[in-house]
Design an enzyme around this catalytic site. Sequence first.
Site, mmCIF file in Angstrom:
data_model
loop_
_atom_site.group_PDB
_atom_site.id
_atom_site.type_symbol
_atom_site.label_atom_id
_atom_site.label_comp_id
_atom_site.label_asym_id
_atom_site.label_seq_id
_atom_site.Cartn_x
_atom_site.Cartn_y
_atom_site.Cartn_z
ATOM 1 N N CYS A 132 16.287 -16.701 26.099
ATOM 2 C CA CYS A 132 16.484 -18.146 25.869
ATOM 3 C C CYS A 132 17.954 -18.543 25.695
ATOM 4 O O CYS A 132 18.283 -19.731 25.790
ATOM 5 C CB CYS A 132 15.671 -18.587 24.662
ATOM 6 S SG CYS A 132 15.818 -17.480 23.258
ATOM 7 N N HIS A 245 18.900 -24.139 20.765
ATOM 8 C CA HIS A 245 19.929 -23.117 20.550
ATOM 9 C C HIS A 245 21.294 -23.671 20.968
ATOM 10 O O HIS A 245 21.425 -24.273 22.047
ATOM 11 C CB HIS A 245 19.672 -21.886 21.427
ATOM 12 C CG HIS A 245 18.490 -21.054 21.005
ATOM 13 N ND1 HIS A 245 17.742 -21.287 19.871
ATOM 14 C CD2 HIS A 245 17.959 -19.945 21.587
ATOM 15 C CE1 HIS A 245 16.792 -20.373 19.773
ATOM 16 N NE2 HIS A 245 16.894 -19.548 20.804
HETATM 17 N N1 LIG Z 1 10.223 -18.970 21.311
HETATM 18 C C1 LIG Z 1 11.191 -18.940 22.196
HETATM 19 O O1 LIG Z 1 12.142 -19.748 22.167
HETATM 20 C C2 LIG Z 1 11.163 -17.924 23.297
HETATM 21 C C3 LIG Z 1 12.096 -18.047 24.307
HETATM 22 C C4 LIG Z 1 12.098 -17.138 25.344
HETATM 23 C C5 LIG Z 1 11.177 -16.122 25.355
HETATM 24 N N2 LIG Z 1 10.275 -16.011 24.350
HETATM 25 C C6 LIG Z 1 9.289 -14.930 24.432
HETATM 26 O O2 LIG Z 1 8.026 -15.513 24.727
HETATM 27 C C7 LIG Z 1 6.989 -14.745 24.119
HETATM 28 C C8 LIG Z 1 6.149 -15.650 23.224
HETATM 29 O O3 LIG Z 1 6.980 -16.166 22.206
HETATM 30 P P1 LIG Z 1 6.502 -17.302 21.182
HETATM 31 O O4 LIG Z 1 7.739 -17.727 20.511
HETATM 32 O O5 LIG Z 1 5.663 -18.311 21.864
HETATM 33 O O6 LIG Z 1 5.581 -16.431 20.163
HETATM 34 P P2 LIG Z 1 4.421 -16.935 19.184
HETATM 35 O O7 LIG Z 1 4.562 -18.373 18.839
HETATM 36 O O8 LIG Z 1 4.415 -15.956 18.070
HETATM 37 O O9 LIG Z 1 3.086 -16.754 20.057
HETATM 38 C C9 LIG Z 1 2.606 -15.482 20.430
HETATM 39 C C10 LIG Z 1 1.392 -15.629 21.331
HETATM 40 O O10 LIG Z 1 0.953 -14.319 21.718
HETATM 41 C C11 LIG Z 1 -0.454 -14.238 21.479
HETATM 42 N N3 LIG Z 1 -0.907 -12.885 21.196
HETATM 43 C C12 LIG Z 1 -0.593 -12.086 20.147
HETATM 44 N N4 LIG Z 1 -1.281 -10.920 20.219
HETATM 45 C C13 LIG Z 1 -2.074 -11.006 21.306
HETATM 46 C C14 LIG Z 1 -3.026 -10.148 21.896
HETATM 47 N N5 LIG Z 1 -3.316 -8.962 21.368
HETATM 48 N N6 LIG Z 1 -3.645 -10.553 23.037
HETATM 49 C C15 LIG Z 1 -3.368 -11.759 23.585
HETATM 50 N N7 LIG Z 1 -2.465 -12.636 23.071
HETATM 51 C C16 LIG Z 1 -1.826 -12.256 21.937
HETATM 52 C C17 LIG Z 1 -0.695 -15.118 20.285
HETATM 53 O O11 LIG Z 1 -2.070 -15.428 20.212
HETATM 54 P P3 LIG Z 1 -2.822 -15.605 18.783
HETATM 55 O O12 LIG Z 1 -2.475 -16.992 18.314
HETATM 56 O O13 LIG Z 1 -4.238 -15.442 19.146
HETATM 57 O O14 LIG Z 1 -2.290 -14.534 17.886
HETATM 58 C C18 LIG Z 1 0.194 -16.310 20.638
HETATM 59 O O15 LIG Z 1 -0.475 -17.131 21.557
HETATM 60 C C19 LIG Z 1 7.683 -13.597 23.376
HETATM 61 O O16 LIG Z 1 7.745 -12.472 24.208
HETATM 62 C C20 LIG Z 1 9.075 -14.150 23.144
HETATM 63 O O17 LIG Z 1 10.033 -13.127 22.989
HETATM 64 C C21 LIG Z 1 10.229 -16.893 23.328
#
Ligand SMILES: NC(=O)c1ccc[n+]([C@@H]2O[C@H](COP(=O)([O-])OP(=O)(O)OC[C@H]3O[C@@H](n4cnc5c(N)ncnc54)[C@H](OP(=O)(O)O)[C@@H]3O)[C@@H](O)[C@H]2O)c1
Length: 342
Positions: A132, A245
């Site tokens: 990001c 950011h």
């Molecule tokens: N946030 C950012 O700004 C950003 C930017 C770039 C990249 N990313 C990347 O994008 C990804 C998601 O980030 P996020 O910030 O959205 O995280 P988040 O809010 O913590 O969401 C995580 C997601 O993964 C799901 N998950 C967890 N365990 C799982 C499983 N066993 N099977 C299927 N789904 C599962 C969760 O579902 P449940 O609700 O059911 O647990 C939730 O939908 C990460 O790899 C992160 O590094 C994030």
Amino acid sequence: MPTSKRLNVAVVGATGIVGQEMLKVLAQRGFPAERVLPLASERSKGLTVAYNGSRLSIEPLREDSFKGIDIALFAASSDIALMFAPIAVEAGAIVIDNSSAWRMRPNVPLVVPEVNPDDIAANEGIIANPNCCAIPLTVALNPIHKKVGVERVLVSTYQSASGAGKGLVDELEDQTRAIAAGSEPQANIYPYQLAYNVVPGGWRPEADGYNEEEIKIANETRKIMHLPDLRIAATCVRVPVPIGHGESVFVETHDPLSPEEAREILGSAPGLIVEDDPHAKLYPTPNGVAGKDEVYVGRIRKDPSTARGLAMWVVSDNVRKGAALNAVQIAEKALEKGLVKV
Ligand SMILES: NC(=O)c1ccc[n+]([C@@H]2O[C@H](COP(=O)([O-])OP(=O)(O)OC[C@H]3O[C@@H](n4cnc5c(N)ncnc54)[C@H](OP(=O)(O)O)[C@@H]3O)[C@@H](O)[C@H]2O)c1
């Protein structure tokens, strides 16, 4: 969108910050989806998520989830991406993954559509969405590089809580409320209290005192810009901001470039908006760019410590351009280029 067929799209991690934004972006951009399948963990079974004015039922992610899926947008952890992206590809889907699991693999394109859209073609089923901070950084560096050549980059980030997922956003809000109520703020998700604080860490420590986020920014910037020898170093800092950011960027160029020329080049580059008039108090802030699609640049000035250097301040919505929007733009490019098997 040049496709006669409407597509079946899966969103893995649909309950998370990035997954929910993906659903919003798909609807807002009129992505030609026949069906959108929201997938998450077993914990979310029975829940629904908002999509295009209705509610969709979450299904638990399973090995057979990708039957009939054309595009799978992954917004879950690296472990999930490592395990399930090949399964989705095997089922016939093209995967666009937001985790860092696949980004640096040689056979996986790492794409920012404003910078290296043609790299998409070399995919073997998985396309990676960059970090990001690397996304806005390369959107801002690329026009400068094309004009005068970028030789060295020093970047310090001011990263919001949402970059670490929904958990830290909730924790920041709880801590802020606790402090306002005169009680002790709890830090469970992050190693330090984030409210009323600034934390130069929280990412996994790596070699030579750097952490994994700093190394990702350097390596991914080199890969996206096709500059394997680019001299670049990053310092990453978490700030108590919910979304957006900021990046303080020092760039040394091969040929000289004045701040006025830089403003002109950046102002006409795709996906960039220049907001730069300190006398009028005009510069981008995370609060100001949250919810916006573009990368914003301000505080463009000469770096007086070197012969051919510029300093600038780059801000973008990390959940949108830093993640969900960039992923959907990659999907759109893949469709444009006829790379989705339909
Ligand atoms: N946030 C950012 O700004 C950003 C930017 C770039 C990249 N990313 C990347 O994008 C990804 C998601 O980030 P996020 O910030 O959205 O995280 P988040 O809010 O913590 O969401 C995580 C997601 O993964 C799901 N998950 C967890 N365990 C799982 C499983 N066993 N099977 C299927 N789904 C599962 C969760 O579902 P449940 O609700 O059911 O647990 C939730 O939908 C990460 O790899 C992160 O590094 C994030």
